[in-house]
Write an enzyme that holds these catalytic residues in place. Sequence first.
Site, mmCIF file in Angstrom:
data_model
loop_
_atom_site.group_PDB
_atom_site.id
_atom_site.type_symbol
_atom_site.label_atom_id
_atom_site.label_comp_id
_atom_site.label_asym_id
_atom_site.label_seq_id
_atom_site.Cartn_x
_atom_site.Cartn_y
_atom_site.Cartn_z
ATOM 1 N N GLY A 1 -31.588 26.898 -42.500
ATOM 2 C CA GLY A 1 -31.563 27.134 -40.882
ATOM 3 C C GLY A 1 -31.334 28.393 -40.665
ATOM 4 O O GLY A 1 -31.164 29.181 -41.531
ATOM 5 N N PRO A 2 -31.486 28.841 -39.436
ATOM 6 C CA PRO A 2 -31.322 30.396 -38.852
ATOM 7 C C PRO A 2 -30.015 30.870 -39.233
ATOM 8 O O PRO A 2 -29.112 30.047 -39.443
ATOM 9 C CB PRO A 2 -31.755 30.276 -37.466
ATOM 10 N N PRO A 3 -30.133 32.198 -39.404
ATOM 11 C CA PRO A 3 -28.497 32.898 -39.596
ATOM 12 C C PRO A 3 -27.712 32.339 -38.415
ATOM 13 O O PRO A 3 -27.903 32.075 -37.318
ATOM 14 C CB PRO A 3 -28.818 34.268 -39.435
ATOM 15 N N GLY A 4 -26.230 32.480 -38.810
ATOM 16 C CA GLY A 4 -25.337 32.086 -37.845
ATOM 17 C C GLY A 4 -24.980 30.753 -37.463
ATOM 18 O O GLY A 4 -24.271 30.531 -36.527
ATOM 19 N N VAL A 5 -25.779 29.759 -37.962
ATOM 20 C CA VAL A 5 -25.617 28.380 -37.724
ATOM 21 C C VAL A 5 -24.255 27.661 -38.577
ATOM 22 O O VAL A 5 -23.845 26.500 -38.127
ATOM 23 C CB VAL A 5 -26.817 27.570 -37.660
ATOM 24 N N GLY A 6 -23.868 28.481 -39.318
ATOM 25 C CA GLY A 6 -22.565 27.974 -40.070
ATOM 26 C C GLY A 6 -22.696 27.427 -41.394
ATOM 27 O O GLY A 6 -21.940 26.391 -41.926
ATOM 28 N N LYS A 7 -23.831 27.800 -42.204
ATOM 29 C CA LYS A 7 -24.146 27.026 -43.397
ATOM 30 C C LYS A 7 -23.176 27.454 -44.232
ATOM 31 O O LYS A 7 -22.583 26.675 -45.054
ATOM 32 C CB LYS A 7 -25.665 27.560 -43.904
ATOM 33 N N THR A 8 -22.877 28.814 -44.419
ATOM 34 C CA THR A 8 -21.940 29.131 -45.869
ATOM 35 C C THR A 8 -20.427 28.758 -45.416
ATOM 36 O O THR A 8 -19.953 28.101 -46.325
ATOM 37 C CB THR A 8 -21.739 30.683 -45.594
ATOM 38 N N SER B 1 -49.736 27.000 -35.660
ATOM 39 C CA SER B 1 -49.181 26.007 -34.445
ATOM 40 C C SER B 1 -49.563 26.695 -32.996
ATOM 41 O O SER B 1 -49.235 26.180 -32.168
ATOM 42 C CB SER B 1 -47.705 26.088 -34.458
ATOM 43 N N LYS C 1 -38.093 24.839 -31.970
ATOM 44 C CA LYS C 1 -38.965 25.428 -30.879
ATOM 45 C C LYS C 1 -38.431 24.844 -29.537
ATOM 46 O O LYS C 1 -38.748 25.470 -28.332
ATOM 47 C CB LYS C 1 -40.414 24.830 -30.993
#
EC number: 3.4.21.53
Length: 794
Positions: free
Chosen positions: A374-381, A697, A740
């Site tokens: 996912g994109p940065p800052g979504v809370g993966k870590t 796309s 998107k």
Amino acid sequence: MYCNIKWLNRSLIYYGGAMSSMNTNERIVPLLPLRGVLVYPTMVLHLDVGRDKSIQALEQAAMDENIIFLAMQKEMNIDDPKEDDIYSVGTVAKVKQMLKLPNGTLRVLVEGLHRAEVVEFIEEENVVQVSIKTVTEEVEADLEEKALMRTLLEHFEQYIKVSKKVSNETFATVADVEEPGRLADLIASHLPIKTKQKQEILEIISVKERLHTLISIIQDEQELLSLEKKIGQKVKRSMERTQKEYFLREQMKAIQTELGDKEGKGGEVEELREKIEQSGMPEETMKAALKELDRYEKLPASSAESGVIRNYMDWLLALPWTDATEDMIDLAHSEEILNKDHYGLEKVKERVLEYLAVQKLTNSLKGPILCLVGPPGVGKTSLARSIATSLNRNFVRVSLGGVRDESEIRGHRRTYVGAMPGRIIQGMKKAKSVNPVFLLDEIDKMSNDFRGDPSAALLEVLDPEQNHNFSDHYIEEPYDLSKVMFVATANTLSSIPGPLLDRMEIISIAGYTELEKVHIAREHLLPKQLQEHGLRKGNLQVRDEALLEIIRYYTREAGVRTLERQIAKVCRKAAKIIVTAERKRIVVTEKNVVDLLGKHIFRYGQAEKTDQVGMATGLAYTAAGGDTLAIEVSVAPGKGKLILTGKLGDVMKESAQAAFSYIRSRAEELQIDPDFHEKNDIHIHVPEGAVPKDGPSAGITMATALISALTGIPVSKEVGMTGEITLRGRVLPIGGLKEKTLSAHRAGLTKIILPAENEKDLDDIPESVKENLTFVLASHLDEVLEHALVGVKQ
């Protein structure tokens, strides 16, 4: 029940013929059940009696010639035995003496008379009586019986010499007995066998069979004693050898002390040896470690190799080999922890709860290998850390960003100076357990060079069929990683090699909606920043509409990292106002956000304020989530050139050429001059020009913008679109629809045109976003044009 055993040296009742001089008819006598004690005929012993029914039985016997029936219980822990709880064959005895003790129990002296069998069990209120019949022994008095008696005595004498548990006086008493039945009973009472075996001997009526049985039992006991003796001798020899080694080592220490040799390693080696033996490492690894330890002991302390081996031993002993944390198999509690730390992210939470459910049923499931994309800052870590907390496991994080050396993963061989284990083994040392949650952060940021490919080294780590036998170049011994729960994070899958991708379970984390961001800011980001800036809830109040204003005009991201920075800026401004202006309370509203954060950074709403010719809004998927993409087309007189600008990749250029060819093939149907490509130069530009762009796309977006420019029909400002185009005008499916769609929602678009084959992906889009958007499913470009061009009939 305590007892003192004594045997009579005379035949009181029988032997040699009839079993007893008593009346052999059935008679009723009181029952005294015994626990762990068995009385043979002619045996005299003391019994301590404490149970109420047993005391009543003795009192009943005192009124009837002091005769009582002694039978052993099958289970010692039963206080009130019933008929099925006692053996049916016992001994009729006579109470010779009875003494009441201060604690209320009775100490009685009983004398066994003869065997008897229970016919009927009579249970009254306070006492149990039994109807019994005398059991007569089968005595043959032939030469075989005498031979058996002699053999039994010989074996018993040998047993006494080896065991030394029976006195010689006892053997002399036994040797004087002439009756075979009494001899068998007397020897049985002195053997250290289980009470159940003694009961079986009591129940054997045939004297010959009883003698045979005892001979067999004594032979077994003799074999056991012989084995015990051998084992004892081995233990003694081993102890003597150990003591000798200890003595020699102590002598060596003393000699080294006298010589002033401070380099002796005896105590250190023994300490290391003990730690290795107690570490729980596999047998083969332990053998290798002890072999290295022997080498270390022989090397002088000043040797360079001595330091290398010592460092190696320290690493081996620092690794967890058997230590494991116990999983918290409580789905409700784990779900509560995950929901408390993170809002949304339902797919990941569901996968963790599924793992816990299966673990509860099987207790042998291998650790899953997840990849959060996912994109940065979504809370993966931070989500990986919450997973560890919810499972009650230790957490360890290894950042792989920028790693390009295979030895970073597998370690360096010990032949190199300064060699160390790889990051996996280093992480396991930090984890201190064999089943941590192991985060491989930024797995998509690895690269490779002449020193090897670290992603190839990870193939073994992330393969459940191989990682139970992971081999690090430094450790050189297999290490089990099968119980580790690996969680990898990545911003994009495009840079992850296929084989590595195949070994992981991909879970996509899209960006957050505006409502989700408001909730996250309210519940998580704002309280955290208030605490970090020394503010209380009463000092600073930020209303929801103010948070929405910050999200729309000061951030443009899929995650919440920039949002947190803007909230931190608000807190800093508020802290300054509180300190300098001495105001105790500040309320942030939609109107005064500008005063704190300055002018708007981003424009929220439609990309264009009016419908324009030759301009269409596409939807793009980026490493930061989703974004809108304005595609501009300009037509000018020329010689038929197709100019593409905007730092487009090869795939995107080919999409533009495919759209151009499709329009040429259907020019008349689209009411376009068939010779337009010969008379005009067509320029397609995709801002921002410095940002690289690629992918198929944008095909229908470029085709729509081209047709709009060639026909003069404007494109609706409210429409965003995405989809690949073919030379036949078909609209093919694309990826990243959720990201998107979220970008279109952020941009204020109201209608999205997407491939019909992407209909299944609409389930992933939040309902709060769906409510504000109209989705058009198109399978051909004609359907796209009907909804995108203004004034075209639908």
